[in-house]
Design a protein around this motif. Structure first.
Motif, short mmCIF file in Angstrom:
data_model
loop_
_atom_site.label_atom_id
_atom_site.label_comp_id
_atom_site.label_asym_id
_atom_site.label_seq_id
_atom_site.Cartn_x
_atom_site.Cartn_y
_atom_site.Cartn_z
N SER A 1 27.82 61.65 75.37
CA SER A 1 26.99 61.12 74.30
C SER A 1 25.56 61.59 74.49
N VAL A 2 24.97 62.12 73.43
CA VAL A 2 23.61 62.68 73.47
C VAL A 2 22.76 61.95 72.44
N ALA A 3 21.66 61.36 72.89
CA ALA A 3 20.70 60.73 71.99
C ALA A 3 19.68 61.77 71.56
N LEU A 4 19.52 61.93 70.25
CA LEU A 4 18.52 62.84 69.69
C LEU A 4 17.36 62.00 69.18
N VAL A 5 16.25 62.04 69.89
CA VAL A 5 15.13 61.16 69.57
C VAL A 5 13.93 61.99 69.12
N GLY A 6 12.97 61.30 68.52
CA GLY A 6 11.78 61.99 68.05
C GLY A 6 11.31 61.43 66.73
N PRO A 7 10.09 61.74 66.33
CA PRO A 7 9.52 61.19 65.09
C PRO A 7 10.19 61.76 63.85
N SER A 8 10.02 61.07 62.73
CA SER A 8 10.51 61.58 61.46
C SER A 8 9.84 62.92 61.16
N GLY A 9 10.61 63.84 60.62
CA GLY A 9 10.08 65.15 60.30
C GLY A 9 10.17 66.16 61.41
N ALA A 10 10.69 65.75 62.57
CA ALA A 10 10.79 66.67 63.71
C ALA A 10 11.95 67.66 63.56
N GLY B 1 36.97 60.15 73.86
CA GLY B 1 36.53 61.41 74.45
C GLY B 1 35.77 62.29 73.49
N LEU B 2 35.06 61.68 72.54
CA LEU B 2 34.31 62.44 71.54
C LEU B 2 33.05 63.07 72.14
N ALA B 3 32.71 64.24 71.64
CA ALA B 3 31.40 64.83 71.90
C ALA B 3 30.48 64.27 70.82
N THR B 4 29.42 63.55 71.22
CA THR B 4 28.66 62.73 70.27
C THR B 4 27.17 63.03 70.32
N ILE B 5 26.57 63.20 69.14
CA ILE B 5 25.12 63.28 69.01
C ILE B 5 24.68 62.17 68.07
N ILE B 6 23.77 61.32 68.54
CA ILE B 6 23.26 60.23 67.72
C ILE B 6 21.75 60.35 67.61
N ALA B 7 21.25 60.57 66.40
CA ALA B 7 19.82 60.57 66.15
C ALA B 7 19.36 59.12 66.02
N THR B 8 18.34 58.74 66.77
CA THR B 8 17.89 57.35 66.75
C THR B 8 16.41 57.26 67.12
N MET C 1 22.76 56.10 76.63
CA MET C 1 23.62 57.25 76.40
C MET C 1 23.53 58.22 77.58
N ASP C 2 24.43 59.19 77.62
CA ASP C 2 24.52 60.09 78.77
C ASP C 2 23.30 61.00 78.91
N ARG C 3 22.81 61.49 77.77
CA ARG C 3 21.67 62.40 77.78
C ARG C 3 20.72 62.04 76.65
N ARG C 4 19.46 62.43 76.82
CA ARG C 4 18.45 62.25 75.78
C ARG C 4 17.75 63.57 75.56
N VAL C 5 17.69 63.99 74.30
CA VAL C 5 16.99 65.22 73.96
C VAL C 5 16.05 64.94 72.79
N THR C 6 15.06 65.82 72.63
CA THR C 6 14.17 65.73 71.49
C THR C 6 13.91 67.14 70.97
N ILE C 7 13.20 67.23 69.86
CA ILE C 7 12.84 68.53 69.29
C ILE C 7 11.33 68.71 69.40
N GLN C 8 10.92 69.74 70.12
CA GLN C 8 9.50 70.05 70.29
C GLN C 8 9.26 71.50 69.92
#
Length: 236
Positions: A46-55, A205-212, A221-228
């Motif tokens: 599970s991967v958390a995709l975090v960051g501000p709106s518009g990123a 056993g899903l490969a999961t990306i959740i934007a939050t 979640m297992d990992r946290r990523v952002t967009i920079q």
């Protein structure tokens, strides 16, 4: 694809975005949303995709889910490139391999919870009896055994979103993509829905990306990523 065979010598990732770029024209200005982004997600991760709106979080999810084409770069599903696929083939992959959950549940109001979960299975070709059985099992697993015949308007916000989760995984996808799935819920309900979703992710056993935007949920979640600057960056 050697870049995708990392992460503790695991198998090839279920989902791999490599060098993905996406640009939009806004008036006379060109907006660079993604500039060669890379992201690999393995089965059961599970991967958390975090960051501000518009990123660019929603853009990344749309590209990962084959709803949108990148300007450059490649999206691999189970190690296979998808850029050369026809629209029909991309639709087939979305139906069979990818589940989507949105901030708004997007349930069909004229159908019951059970029917909403049956429909994607029947569209894929499953017999009505089998679709009904799987839909009933999923809704029961998510704590909605007594609500299967209720229409969306008769359900609470948390119940509606749990139906949406069941619908997203009804066709047993390999990949689950969620865009702010608890964003419209109060904190208590959000926590309940998130726990139900992660329990299902773990068991399937899903490969999961959740934007939050919710960093407390992201931390679980297992990992946290952002967009920079248009790139995917690992946090922690």
């Amino acid at each position: 694809m050697s870049d995708a065979t990392q992460a503790d010598d695991q198998e090839i990732p279920v989902l791999y975005l490599h060098g993905v770029a996406r640009h939009y024209q806004q008036g006379e200005e060109m907006l660079d949303i993604l500039r060669g982004a890379d992201l690999a997600v393995w089965a059961g991760q599970s991967v958390a995709l975090v960051g501000p709106s518009g990123a660019g979080k929603s853009t990344l999810l749309h590209i990962a889910g084959l709803l949108e084409h990148p300007d450059t770069g490649e999206v691999y599903v189970d190690g296979q490139p998808t850029s050369g696929h026809s629209d029909a083939e991309r639709t087939r992959i979305r139906r069979s391999d990818i589940g989507f959950i949105y901030q708004s549940h997007r349930l069909l109001p004229e159908f019951s919870a059970l029917e909403n979960v049956m429909l994607p299975q029947m569209i894929r070709g499953l017999a009505r009896r089998e679709a009904r059985q799987r839909a009933s099992e999923l809704l029961s697993y998510l704590g909605l055994r007594d609500r299967v015949q209720h229409r969306p308007a008769e359900l609470s916000g948390g119940e509606q979103q749990r139906v949406a989760i069941a619908r997203a995984v009804a066709n047993a996808p390999r990949i689950l993509l969620a865009d702010e799935p608890t964003g419209n819920l109060d904190l208590h309900t959000a926590d309940h829905v998130f726990n139900a979703m992660m329990q299902l992710v773990s068991s399937s056993g899903l490969a999961t990306i959740i934007a939050t935007h919710n960093m407390e949920l992201a931390a679980r979640m297992d990992r946290r990523v952002t967009i920079q600057e248009g790139l995917v960056v690992e946090l922690d």
